[in-house]
Design a protein around this motif. Structure first.
Motif, short mmCIF file in Angstrom:
data_model
loop_
_atom_site.label_atom_id
_atom_site.label_comp_id
_atom_site.label_asym_id
_atom_site.label_seq_id
_atom_site.Cartn_x
_atom_site.Cartn_y
_atom_site.Cartn_z
N ARG B 67 0.83 -1.22 0.00
CA ARG B 67 0.00 0.00 0.00
C ARG B 67 0.86 1.26 0.00
N SER B 68 1.94 1.22 0.78
CA SER B 68 2.79 2.41 0.82
C SER B 68 3.46 2.63 -0.54
N ALA B 70 2.10 1.75 -3.35
CA ALA B 70 1.02 2.26 -4.20
C ALA B 70 0.90 3.78 -4.04
N GLY B 71 0.91 4.23 -2.79
CA GLY B 71 0.87 5.66 -2.55
C GLY B 71 2.08 6.37 -3.11
N PHE B 74 1.71 6.50 -6.91
CA PHE B 74 0.63 7.42 -7.25
C PHE B 74 1.09 8.87 -7.14
#
Lengths: 158, 113
Positions: B67-68, B70-71, B74
């Motif tokens: 998730r990190s 992904a951030g 992004f």
């Protein structure tokens, strides 16, 4: 124990430096002479707040904060894009905050007008002395925009 | 292993804050909008993105690391887009470069209207 202390120290230092960076960027938002300056500073504020959220996530252990940071980044991106479209549609107004040089000589407002007037008057007496003095001198006190009047007087003389 | 993760986290945090602080200084020191954008959209983005990675490394969990990242991707991919849009809009609207600028390639390359 030591590893936790290392992380804690890094987080504390990071929070302090981020706070200073935040204040510096807020200063640019306040001071920024034009709208795009403020928009780019707000865009960077979003990034700094994302850093804050990440450090709070490390400090508290709630990794759910990452999702909040991602959604904040999405909001910041969309806000910047919307502001860019707004700036594009609005066009920069001449003389905004004194940073934009007027493209058209007519545009400058009250501040720019006084220095422009004496400059316009100086070349005219020289030309009027060469040509027809009476016609030029008579029209100068009446109409202040002299540059437009000159070609008209020249045509009338010929 | 725990110590290595803590050191990596601390390093990521400190490097990220240094980048962010440099961006904050640059956004105040550069002379005009287009040069300020260098600081804000490059150094500022990398700074906060590194801190997102630090969260994933600190958690030592694959799902959170994913998730990190992904951030991270992004934010790193959207920042140039927004900065380019803003710079293009500002340039098209007629906001001037600073007086010490020597070349405006966008202006010279554009077909004369």
């Amino acid at each position: 124990m030591t590893s936790a202390a290392i992380t804690q120290f890094a987080v504390n230092v990071g929070l302090f430096v981020l706070g200073v960076s935040f204040l510096l960027t807020v200063w640019r938002v306040i001071k920024g002479p034009t709208l795009p300056d403020r928009v780019i500073a707000l865009d960077m504020l979003v990034g700094i707040v994302m850093g804050f959220i990440a450090l709070i996530a490390i400090r508290t252990g709630f990794t759910l904060y990452i999702d909040i940071a991602i959604s904040l980044g999405l909001v910041g991106f969309l806000a910047t894009v919307a502001f860019a479209r707004f700036i594009l549609s609005r066009k920069a107004r001449a003389g905004e905050d004194g940073t934009r040089p007027p493209a058209v000589p007519v545009v400058p407002a009250g501040t720019a007008a006084p220095p422009a007037m004496p400059k316009a008057t100086k070349p005219k007496p020289a030309k009027s002395s060469d040509g027809k003095q009476k016609a030029a001198s008579a029209r100068q006190p009446e109409d202040k925009p002299k540059t437009k009047r000159k070609p008209a007087t020249g045509k009338g003389e010929t | 292993m725990d110590l290595v993760l803590a050191l990596a986290t601390a390093l990521l945090i400190l490097v990220g804050t240094v980048f962010t602080f440099a961006a904050a200084i640059g956004i105040n020191r550069f002379p005009d909008l287009y040069t300020r954008m260098h600081a804000a959209s490059k150094a500022g983005t990398v700074g906060s993105a590194l801190m997102l990675v630090a969260v994933g490394v600190h958690a030592a969990d694959l799902a959170i690391l994913a998730r990190s990242f992904a951030g991270f991707f992004f934010f790193v991919l959207t920042a140039p887009v927004s900065a380019h849009l803003l710079a293009k809009a500002a340039h098209d609207s007629g906001y001037p470069l600073s007086d010490i600028s020597v070349l405006d390639e966008k202006k010279t390359d554009e077909p004369r209207i």
